[in-house]
Scaffold this motif. Structure first.
Motif, mmCIF file in Angstrom:
data_model
loop_
_atom_site.group_PDB
_atom_site.id
_atom_site.type_symbol
_atom_site.label_atom_id
_atom_site.label_comp_id
_atom_site.label_asym_id
_atom_site.label_seq_id
_atom_site.Cartn_x
_atom_site.Cartn_y
_atom_site.Cartn_z
ATOM 1 N N GLY A 64 49.445 14.716 19.355
ATOM 2 C CA GLY A 64 49.294 15.134 18.096
ATOM 3 C C GLY A 64 49.409 16.677 18.349
ATOM 4 O O GLY A 64 49.909 17.514 17.131
ATOM 5 N N THR A 65 49.371 17.205 19.460
ATOM 6 C CA THR A 65 49.485 18.931 19.697
ATOM 7 C C THR A 65 51.018 19.305 19.334
ATOM 8 O O THR A 65 51.279 20.265 18.977
ATOM 9 C CB THR A 65 48.957 19.092 21.062
ATOM 10 O OG1 THR A 65 47.456 18.718 21.058
ATOM 11 C CG2 THR A 65 49.020 20.669 21.219
ATOM 12 N N GLY A 66 52.032 18.512 20.081
ATOM 13 C CA GLY A 66 53.006 18.879 20.049
ATOM 14 C C GLY A 66 53.583 19.716 21.297
ATOM 15 O O GLY A 66 52.743 20.034 21.991
ATOM 16 N N VAL A 67 54.689 20.318 21.364
ATOM 17 C CA VAL A 67 55.240 21.163 22.389
ATOM 18 C C VAL A 67 54.873 22.690 22.219
ATOM 19 O O VAL A 67 55.781 23.221 21.460
ATOM 20 C CB VAL A 67 56.794 20.665 22.762
ATOM 21 C CG1 VAL A 67 57.203 21.752 24.108
ATOM 22 C CG2 VAL A 67 57.056 19.327 23.220
ATOM 23 N N ILE A 68 53.842 23.252 22.710
ATOM 24 C CA ILE A 68 53.687 24.614 22.480
ATOM 25 C C ILE A 68 54.410 25.434 23.489
ATOM 26 O O ILE A 68 53.847 25.645 24.637
ATOM 27 C CB ILE A 68 52.209 24.862 22.289
ATOM 28 C CG1 ILE A 68 51.472 23.983 21.525
ATOM 29 C CG2 ILE A 68 51.882 26.204 21.991
ATOM 30 C CD1 ILE A 68 52.014 23.822 20.211
ATOM 31 N N ALA A 69 55.569 25.750 23.421
ATOM 32 C CA ALA A 69 56.251 26.746 24.336
ATOM 33 C C ALA A 69 57.512 27.115 23.796
ATOM 34 O O ALA A 69 57.990 26.983 22.494
ATOM 35 C CB ALA A 69 56.916 25.479 25.168
ATOM 36 N N GLY A 70 57.982 28.249 24.415
ATOM 37 C CA GLY A 70 59.205 28.966 23.881
ATOM 38 C C GLY A 70 60.226 28.242 23.901
ATOM 39 O O GLY A 70 60.364 27.231 24.360
ATOM 40 N N GLY A 71 61.382 28.772 23.496
ATOM 41 C CA GLY A 71 62.787 28.197 23.494
ATOM 42 C C GLY A 71 63.404 27.508 25.118
ATOM 43 O O GLY A 71 63.541 26.383 24.904
ATOM 44 N N PRO A 72 63.316 28.357 25.818
ATOM 45 C CA PRO A 72 63.819 27.734 27.298
ATOM 46 C C PRO A 72 62.901 26.836 27.544
ATOM 47 O O PRO A 72 63.441 25.780 28.317
ATOM 48 C CB PRO A 72 63.887 29.150 28.273
ATOM 49 C CG PRO A 72 64.018 30.120 27.325
ATOM 50 C CD PRO A 72 63.165 29.781 26.257
ATOM 51 N N GLU B 113 61.317 18.773 26.183
ATOM 52 C CA GLU B 113 61.735 17.832 25.125
ATOM 53 C C GLU B 113 62.781 16.847 25.495
ATOM 54 O O GLU B 113 63.028 15.827 25.516
ATOM 55 C CB GLU B 113 62.380 18.748 23.818
ATOM 56 C CG GLU B 113 61.652 19.285 22.975
ATOM 57 C CD GLU B 113 61.966 19.664 21.860
ATOM 58 O OE1 GLU B 113 63.208 20.096 21.733
ATOM 59 O OE2 GLU B 113 61.216 20.241 20.836
ATOM 60 N N CYS B 114 63.632 17.559 26.443
ATOM 61 C CA CYS B 114 64.798 16.772 27.308
ATOM 62 C C CYS B 114 64.045 15.569 28.138
ATOM 63 O O CYS B 114 64.595 14.735 28.510
ATOM 64 C CB CYS B 114 65.784 17.223 27.927
ATOM 65 S SG CYS B 114 67.078 18.162 26.795
ATOM 66 N N ALA B 115 62.948 16.051 28.701
ATOM 67 C CA ALA B 115 62.296 15.328 29.623
ATOM 68 C C ALA B 115 61.267 14.247 29.107
ATOM 69 O O ALA B 115 60.716 13.509 29.596
ATOM 70 C CB ALA B 115 61.220 16.270 30.594
ATOM 71 N N GLY B 116 61.140 14.457 27.539
ATOM 72 C CA GLY B 116 60.410 13.429 26.915
ATOM 73 C C GLY B 116 58.950 13.582 26.952
ATOM 74 O O GLY B 116 58.175 12.868 26.762
ATOM 75 N N ILE B 117 58.458 14.982 27.126
ATOM 76 C CA ILE B 117 57.223 15.386 26.946
ATOM 77 C C ILE B 117 56.780 15.970 25.684
ATOM 78 O O ILE B 117 57.649 16.779 25.010
ATOM 79 C CB ILE B 117 56.998 16.516 27.848
ATOM 80 C CG1 ILE B 117 57.009 15.958 29.285
ATOM 81 C CG2 ILE B 117 55.424 16.893 27.734
ATOM 82 C CD1 ILE B 117 56.997 17.082 30.381
ATOM 83 N N HIS B 118 55.871 15.182 24.933
ATOM 84 C CA HIS B 118 55.861 15.480 23.327
ATOM 85 C C HIS B 118 54.344 16.612 23.140
ATOM 86 O O HIS B 118 54.597 16.926 21.900
ATOM 87 C CB HIS B 118 55.737 14.203 22.784
ATOM 88 C CG HIS B 118 56.766 13.350 22.856
ATOM 89 N ND1 HIS B 118 58.197 13.555 22.431
ATOM 90 C CD2 HIS B 118 57.056 12.084 23.359
ATOM 91 C CE1 HIS B 118 59.145 12.668 22.723
ATOM 92 N NE2 HIS B 118 58.262 11.647 23.208
ATOM 93 N N ASP B 119 53.667 16.298 24.048
ATOM 94 C CA ASP B 119 52.377 17.101 23.863
ATOM 95 C C ASP B 119 52.139 18.184 25.005
ATOM 96 O O ASP B 119 51.684 17.332 26.093
ATOM 97 C CB ASP B 119 50.992 16.239 23.704
ATOM 98 C CG ASP B 119 51.287 15.391 22.333
ATOM 99 O OD1 ASP B 119 51.516 16.040 21.166
ATOM 100 O OD2 ASP B 119 51.605 13.994 22.434
ATOM 101 N N VAL B 120 51.964 19.287 24.898
ATOM 102 C CA VAL B 120 51.648 20.128 26.181
ATOM 103 C C VAL B 120 51.597 21.546 25.656
ATOM 104 O O VAL B 120 52.232 21.993 24.723
ATOM 105 C CB VAL B 120 52.929 20.061 27.117
ATOM 106 C CG1 VAL B 120 54.390 20.793 26.342
ATOM 107 C CG2 VAL B 120 52.790 20.729 28.552
ATOM 108 N N LEU B 121 50.620 22.284 26.738
ATOM 109 C CA LEU B 121 50.497 23.767 26.459
ATOM 110 C C LEU B 121 51.361 24.325 27.594
ATOM 111 O O LEU B 121 51.110 24.067 28.515
ATOM 112 C CB LEU B 121 49.443 24.149 26.382
ATOM 113 C CG LEU B 121 48.269 23.234 25.085
ATOM 114 C CD1 LEU B 121 46.688 23.773 25.433
ATOM 115 C CD2 LEU B 121 48.751 23.641 23.904
ATOM 116 N N SER B 122 51.898 25.428 27.119
ATOM 117 C CA SER B 122 52.650 26.262 28.247
ATOM 118 C C SER B 122 52.359 27.954 28.038
ATOM 119 O O SER B 122 51.995 28.107 26.917
ATOM 120 C CB SER B 122 54.227 25.864 28.125
ATOM 121 O OG SER B 122 54.685 26.401 27.012
ATOM 122 N N LYS B 123 52.561 28.680 29.086
ATOM 123 C CA LYS B 123 52.672 30.055 28.970
ATOM 124 C C LYS B 123 53.568 30.273 30.107
ATOM 125 O O LYS B 123 53.525 30.092 31.453
ATOM 126 C CB LYS B 123 51.234 30.492 29.284
ATOM 127 C CG LYS B 123 50.993 31.792 29.436
ATOM 128 C CD LYS B 123 51.170 32.535 28.112
ATOM 129 C CE LYS B 123 50.851 34.443 28.085
ATOM 130 N NZ LYS B 123 51.224 34.601 26.764
#
Length: 220
Positions: free
Chosen positions: A139-147, A153-163
């Motif tokens: 339920g977190t979603g993809v917390i990431a910038g555009g690139p 998203e293309c890899a099928g990862i729906h919940d992740v934190l990034s920096k």
């Protein structure tokens, strides 16, 4: 008498011409309907997700002036653990994108996932780009910038934190994200390499989520 006969004959010929003209019109209408049906058939859509990350215009100075071309950075994946990145260059934008898609399909690789997220935190580096990825709860979603978002998203990862902690160049960021995903490992592989039981390597929450995902696939 000859004149009325010629008149009658001319009238019949005119009627025949009108009739043939009407028949020709019917045939032309029918041809348009058939052609429209053929043109209306939609082509088969690709089974892969395609994301154009960035498009750049490149100029080359020659003796006669400048020659322009375009480059396209494209991410392609099936949304179920397979992803690839391609870079295409051509004189037109659609051709550059098509080349990027073909190159991305040649560089497909599998991404380990657990319930729509990654199995462990990891940092990827490419040139001056540095990207940190961390697992997230459902339920977190993809917390990431555009690139980075395009690759995840293309890899099928729906919940992740990034920096992103390095270069702001989209090409470096995408390749750093790919490097991070390539560095992910399955818990079984880590346990086998260390010679330890799976319970001593992976946290209990990860094992429960993994078992839940396996049970859901088996039920489906």
């Amino acid at each position: 008498m000859a004149a009325p006969q010629r008149s009658n004959t001319g009238g019949q010929a005119g009627a025949g011409a009108a009739g043939s003209g009407g028949g020709g019109g019917d045939r032309r209408d029918g041809g348009r309907r058939d052609g429209g049906g053929r043109r209306g058939d939609a082509p088969d859509k690709s089974a892969f997700l395609e994301r154009v990350v960035t498009i750049n215009r490149v100029s080359k100075v020659v003796k006669g002036g400048r020659r322009f071309s375009f480059t396209a950075l494209v991410v392609v994946g099936d949304g179920d653990g397979t992803v690839g990145v391609g870079y295409g260059k051509a004189k037109e934008v659609p051709a550059a994108i098509a080349k990027g898609v073909e190159e991305a399909k040649k560089s497909f690789f599998r991404v380990p996932r657990v319930q729509g997220t990654i199995p462990h935190p990891i940092t990827g580096e490419a040139a001056a780009g540095v990207v940190f990825l961390r697992p997230a709860s459902p339920g977190t979603g993809v917390i990431a910038g555009g690139p980075v978002r395009a690759v995840l998203e293309c890899a099928g990862i729906h919940d992740v934190l990034s920096k992103s902690m390095g270069s702001t160049n989209a090409i470096n960021i995408v390749h750093a994200t790919v490097a991070a995903l390539r560095g992910l490992e399955e818990p079984e592989a880590v346990a086998a390499r260390r010679g330890l039981p799976l319970e001593h390597v992976a946290p209990a929450s990860l094992l429960r989520a993994r078992a839940k995902g396996i049970a859901a696939k088996a039920g489906a």
